[in-house]
Design a protein around this motif. Sequence first.
Motif, mmCIF file in Angstrom:
data_model
loop_
_atom_site.group_PDB
_atom_site.id
_atom_site.type_symbol
_atom_site.label_atom_id
_atom_site.label_comp_id
_atom_site.label_asym_id
_atom_site.label_seq_id
_atom_site.Cartn_x
_atom_site.Cartn_y
_atom_site.Cartn_z
ATOM 1 N N PHE A 132 0.867 -1.165 0.000
ATOM 2 C CA PHE A 132 0.000 0.000 0.000
ATOM 3 C C PHE A 132 0.910 1.222 0.000
ATOM 4 O O PHE A 132 2.088 1.132 0.344
ATOM 5 C CB PHE A 132 -0.963 -0.013 1.189
ATOM 6 N N PRO A 133 0.395 2.374 -0.405
ATOM 7 C CA PRO A 133 1.238 3.572 -0.477
ATOM 8 C C PRO A 133 1.866 3.903 0.871
ATOM 9 O O PRO A 133 1.215 3.830 1.909
ATOM 10 C CB PRO A 133 0.267 4.671 -0.917
ATOM 11 N N GLY A 134 3.108 4.290 0.844
ATOM 12 C CA GLY A 134 3.852 4.572 2.064
ATOM 13 C C GLY A 134 3.460 5.850 2.775
ATOM 14 O O GLY A 134 3.851 6.059 3.920
ATOM 15 N N ASP A 135 2.679 6.693 2.124
ATOM 16 C CA ASP A 135 2.329 7.971 2.742
ATOM 17 C C ASP A 135 0.916 8.008 3.317
ATOM 18 O O ASP A 135 0.438 9.069 3.709
ATOM 19 C CB ASP A 135 2.506 9.109 1.743
ATOM 20 N N ILE A 136 0.256 6.853 3.390
ATOM 21 C CA ILE A 136 -1.150 6.913 3.809
ATOM 22 C C ILE A 136 -1.320 7.292 5.279
ATOM 23 O O ILE A 136 -2.250 8.010 5.616
ATOM 24 C CB ILE A 136 -1.946 5.635 3.451
ATOM 25 N N VAL A 137 -0.433 6.856 6.147
ATOM 26 C CA VAL A 137 -0.566 7.245 7.560
ATOM 27 C C VAL A 137 -0.398 8.752 7.681
ATOM 28 O O VAL A 137 -1.203 9.428 8.339
ATOM 29 C CB VAL A 137 0.448 6.500 8.455
ATOM 30 N N GLU A 138 0.610 9.282 7.039
ATOM 31 C CA GLU A 138 0.837 10.729 7.091
ATOM 32 C C GLU A 138 -0.391 11.487 6.581
ATOM 33 O O GLU A 138 -0.843 12.448 7.212
ATOM 34 C CB GLU A 138 2.056 11.077 6.237
ATOM 35 N N ASN A 139 -0.957 11.045 5.475
ATOM 36 C CA ASN A 139 -2.115 11.735 4.911
ATOM 37 C C ASN A 139 -3.362 11.575 5.769
ATOM 38 O O ASN A 139 -4.147 12.520 5.915
ATOM 39 C CB ASN A 139 -2.371 11.262 3.477
ATOM 40 N N MET A 140 -3.560 10.391 6.345
ATOM 41 C CA MET A 140 -4.716 10.210 7.218
ATOM 42 C C MET A 140 -4.573 11.032 8.495
ATOM 43 O O MET A 140 -5.544 11.602 8.995
ATOM 44 C CB MET A 140 -4.943 8.732 7.518
ATOM 45 N N LEU A 141 -3.349 11.100 9.040
ATOM 46 C CA LEU A 141 -3.137 11.921 10.243
ATOM 47 C C LEU A 141 -3.347 13.400 9.951
ATOM 48 O O LEU A 141 -3.936 14.122 10.770
ATOM 49 C CB LEU A 141 -1.747 11.681 10.817
ATOM 50 N N LYS A 142 -2.883 13.875 8.790
ATOM 51 C CA LYS A 142 -3.128 15.273 8.417
ATOM 52 C C LYS A 142 -4.627 15.549 8.392
ATOM 53 O O LYS A 142 -5.088 16.567 8.896
ATOM 54 C CB LYS A 142 -2.523 15.571 7.040
#
Length: 161
Positions: free
Chosen positions: A61-71
């Motif tokens: 899965f994309p590596g930036d999804i946690v960062e984007n969901m937290l934003k």
Amino acid sequence: LIINVNCHPERYARFNLPLVKDDSGDFAGPLAGIHATLNYAVTNLPEIEVIACFPGDTPWFPGDIVENMLKEMYATGNEVVWLRTDGQVQPLFSVWSVTLCLALGDALMKGMYSPMQFILGRRHSAVDYPGFLPGLFSNINTPEDLENARSLATKRDVLAR
């Protein structure tokens, strides 16, 4: 990292990570695993405010999804943020405020087992990921699934990262 596991915990011991078993009865589904993990965090990791949830059978899965969901979570003040991929609901790719632990436990005691049903009753939002690469978000549960994933990884070097 915390692993929610109900069967064969000895298989996961080699990772030296906390192993958390569902505390809401046998085979109550992924919502019970999220609750057990929230409960573990509240009890053992008081500095933790949010957990990120991912299905263990989905390695790519994309590596930036946690960062984007937290934003999204911090921008909106929502309690749960989940993923939507090309219009498909992916509630097991999500971030959860630990403040939901009691409400989630109550919902499970009342027989609610659907993550999306619980999410829709809370302050929530989705992060959209359109146009993802083939193989992302694929579940690997059978030898055939594993062979297909290996084939995709060979064809698409980007998936192996």
